[in-house]
Motif scaffolding. Structure first.
Motif, mmCIF file in Angstrom:
data_model
loop_
_atom_site.group_PDB
_atom_site.id
_atom_site.type_symbol
_atom_site.label_atom_id
_atom_site.label_comp_id
_atom_site.label_asym_id
_atom_site.label_seq_id
_atom_site.Cartn_x
_atom_site.Cartn_y
_atom_site.Cartn_z
ATOM 1 N N TRP A 23 0.837 -1.202 0.000
ATOM 2 C CA TRP A 23 0.000 0.000 0.000
ATOM 3 C C TRP A 23 0.870 1.250 0.000
ATOM 4 O O TRP A 23 0.611 2.211 -0.719
ATOM 5 C CB TRP A 23 -0.921 0.019 1.204
ATOM 6 C CG TRP A 23 -1.838 1.219 1.198
ATOM 7 C CD1 TRP A 23 -2.984 1.372 0.468
ATOM 8 C CD2 TRP A 23 -1.672 2.436 1.928
ATOM 9 N NE1 TRP A 23 -3.550 2.608 0.698
ATOM 10 C CE2 TRP A 23 -2.758 3.288 1.590
ATOM 11 C CE3 TRP A 23 -0.723 2.889 2.840
ATOM 12 C CZ2 TRP A 23 -2.909 4.564 2.135
ATOM 13 C CZ3 TRP A 23 -0.875 4.158 3.386
ATOM 14 C CH2 TRP A 23 -1.960 4.984 3.026
ATOM 15 N N PHE A 26 2.240 1.821 -3.375
ATOM 16 C CA PHE A 26 1.208 2.422 -4.221
ATOM 17 C C PHE A 26 1.135 3.931 -4.008
ATOM 18 O O PHE A 26 1.084 4.713 -4.959
ATOM 19 C CB PHE A 26 -0.147 1.768 -3.913
ATOM 20 C CG PHE A 26 -1.334 2.610 -4.291
ATOM 21 C CD1 PHE A 26 -1.654 2.796 -5.621
ATOM 22 C CD2 PHE A 26 -2.117 3.194 -3.315
ATOM 23 C CE1 PHE A 26 -2.755 3.575 -5.977
ATOM 24 C CE2 PHE A 26 -3.213 3.964 -3.657
ATOM 25 C CZ PHE A 26 -3.524 4.165 -4.987
ATOM 26 N N TYR A 32 -0.862 8.801 -4.963
ATOM 27 C CA TYR A 32 -2.192 8.609 -4.371
ATOM 28 C C TYR A 32 -3.288 9.077 -5.315
ATOM 29 O O TYR A 32 -4.162 9.856 -4.980
ATOM 30 C CB TYR A 32 -2.274 9.365 -3.049
ATOM 31 C CG TYR A 32 -3.353 8.879 -2.110
ATOM 32 C CD1 TYR A 32 -3.410 7.544 -1.733
ATOM 33 C CD2 TYR A 32 -4.294 9.741 -1.596
ATOM 34 C CE1 TYR A 32 -4.383 7.103 -0.860
ATOM 35 C CE2 TYR A 32 -5.274 9.307 -0.720
ATOM 36 C CZ TYR A 32 -5.307 7.983 -0.353
ATOM 37 O OH TYR A 32 -6.281 7.542 0.520
ATOM 38 N N LEU A 45 -1.624 -2.408 -7.079
ATOM 39 C CA LEU A 45 -2.748 -2.617 -6.173
ATOM 40 C C LEU A 45 -3.100 -4.080 -5.932
ATOM 41 O O LEU A 45 -3.575 -4.418 -4.857
ATOM 42 C CB LEU A 45 -3.986 -1.889 -6.706
ATOM 43 C CG LEU A 45 -4.084 -0.408 -6.340
ATOM 44 C CD1 LEU A 45 -5.393 0.160 -6.842
ATOM 45 C CD2 LEU A 45 -3.968 -0.217 -4.839
ATOM 46 N N PHE A 48 -1.602 -5.636 -2.769
ATOM 47 C CA PHE A 48 -2.218 -5.063 -1.569
ATOM 48 C C PHE A 48 -3.611 -5.631 -1.344
ATOM 49 O O PHE A 48 -3.974 -6.030 -0.236
ATOM 50 C CB PHE A 48 -2.292 -3.535 -1.684
ATOM 51 C CG PHE A 48 -3.203 -2.904 -0.677
ATOM 52 C CD1 PHE A 48 -2.874 -2.881 0.672
ATOM 53 C CD2 PHE A 48 -4.418 -2.345 -1.071
ATOM 54 C CE1 PHE A 48 -3.721 -2.311 1.608
ATOM 55 C CE2 PHE A 48 -5.268 -1.776 -0.149
ATOM 56 C CZ PHE A 48 -4.925 -1.760 1.198
ATOM 57 N N LEU A 49 -4.431 -5.703 -2.406
ATOM 58 C CA LEU A 49 -5.793 -6.207 -2.272
ATOM 59 C C LEU A 49 -5.810 -7.688 -1.925
ATOM 60 O O LEU A 49 -6.676 -8.144 -1.171
ATOM 61 C CB LEU A 49 -6.571 -5.954 -3.565
ATOM 62 C CG LEU A 49 -6.856 -4.483 -3.877
ATOM 63 C CD1 LEU A 49 -7.432 -4.335 -5.284
ATOM 64 C CD2 LEU A 49 -7.817 -3.887 -2.853
ATOM 65 N N ASN A 245 -10.135 2.408 -5.159
ATOM 66 C CA ASN A 245 -9.421 1.254 -4.605
ATOM 67 C C ASN A 245 -7.982 1.637 -4.293
ATOM 68 O O ASN A 245 -7.268 2.141 -5.148
ATOM 69 C CB ASN A 245 -9.467 0.088 -5.596
ATOM 70 C CG ASN A 245 -10.846 -0.494 -5.714
ATOM 71 O OD1 ASN A 245 -11.331 -1.150 -4.808
ATOM 72 N ND2 ASN A 245 -11.503 -0.233 -6.839
ATOM 73 N N GLY A 246 -7.574 1.382 -3.062
ATOM 74 C CA GLY A 246 -6.267 1.820 -2.592
ATOM 75 C C GLY A 246 -6.350 3.083 -1.759
ATOM 76 O O GLY A 246 -5.331 3.589 -1.293
ATOM 77 N N ASP A 250 -9.068 1.849 2.718
ATOM 78 C CA ASP A 250 -8.715 0.440 2.530
ATOM 79 C C ASP A 250 -7.587 0.030 3.470
ATOM 80 O O ASP A 250 -7.575 -1.088 4.000
ATOM 81 C CB ASP A 250 -8.296 0.195 1.078
ATOM 82 C CG ASP A 250 -9.469 0.233 0.127
ATOM 83 O OD1 ASP A 250 -10.601 -0.021 0.583
ATOM 84 O OD2 ASP A 250 -9.273 0.531 -1.061
#
Length: 282
Positions: A23, A26, A32, A45, A48-49, A245-246, A250
């Protein structure tokens, strides 16, 4: 009394550290931004997900293992551990469906979707688990000796949460779609119930908390408070169109699942046995 971290707790910490690293990568690589597609999405991503999904799944299975060690459904702590662990597994199940839309389709995740139907299973499981844990902590005894003014606390939590989760975060309730209406009502209601029970359990049992399980119980209660505020921020950002997302929310969800997972992994009867052995040796 200090608790020595068990191997499974260390595994959860390692998994969280790796997930948090992706994360942070990212954030640093993209500045961001909300519009990531194609190779950038896959590279930055997806790890991380995936970590965000497997973290509560691993924590849930470890919690189920501990539940059996407590005697399963035959004991109060066993029933509590079962429900809390299944809540984590359900949350991970919702994330599997969420990731399916992101990884294998070209459409945005619909609302409501099958992911929501699985996510909401966590709320009643967690509520039941917290309540059973409160029984093991002697909350019933505390209730008999509690000043009547205490009951102002849950009333304040309910009213404030209803305002924040329904009107601030969601901009009110719409009635155009019955299924959407159900989830619009169930999500904030579940959050309100969990926060109310968590706050009540803490204030009723804070004088009884002690010994080897003080830390995991406090972690579980804190994890639910974190999940409450993560839910609020998620609802708020999706309503005003700033979620992606991210997003920070999250990472907050991931941290909440991490805290709950570590708390459950530490709620292990073997810890009590090992500490008893150490006490006898000294």
């Amino acid at each position: 009394m200090k608790i020595k971290l068990q191997p499974f707790s260390k595994l959860i910490i390692l998994l969280y550290a790796v997930t948090a690293f992706f994360w942070l990568l990212f954030v640093l690589k993209t500045g961001y931004t909300a519009t990531l597609k194609g190779p950038n999405f896959s590279y930055l991503l997806k790890p991380f997900l995936v970590g965000m999904t497997f973290l509560p799944l691993v924590g849930g299975f470890i919690g189920l293992r501990n539940a059996f060690r407590w005697g399963g459904v035959k004991s109060i702590v066993g029933r509590s551990s079962f429900a809390l662990s299944l809540g984590l597994v359900a949350w991970a199940g919702g994330m599997f469906i969420w990731n399916y839309y992101l990884f294998f389709t070209t459409v945005s995740v619909p609302y409501p979707s099958l992911a929501d139907a699985i996510f909401v299973l966590s709320w009643p499981l967690w509520t039941y688990g917290i309540w059973k844990l409160s029984e093991a902590m002697g909350v019933r005894f505390a209730l008999r000796n509690m000043n009547k003014n205490f009951f102002i606390l849950p009333v304040v939590v309910i009213l404030l949460s209803a305002y924040l989760l329904v009107y601030v975060a969601r901009g009110g309730i719409t009635y155009d779609n019955p299924l959407k209406l159900f989830f619009d009502l169930f999500y904030p209601l579940g959050d309100i119930v969990i926060l109310t029970v968590t706050a009540s359990v803490y204030f009723l049992s804070r004088n009884y908390l002690g010994g080897v399980y003080k830390t995991p119980i406090l972690m579980l209660l804190f994890g639910f408070v974190m999940n409450y505020f993560s839910d609020f921020l998620f609802s708020y950002t999706t309503t005003n169109g700033t979620y992606f997302n991210g997003h920070l929310v999250d990472f907050l969800f991931t941290t909440a699942m991490f805290v709950l997972s570590v708390g459950l992994s530490m709620l292990n009867p073997m810890i009590l046995d090992s500490n008893t052995v150490q006490t006898k040796k000294t």
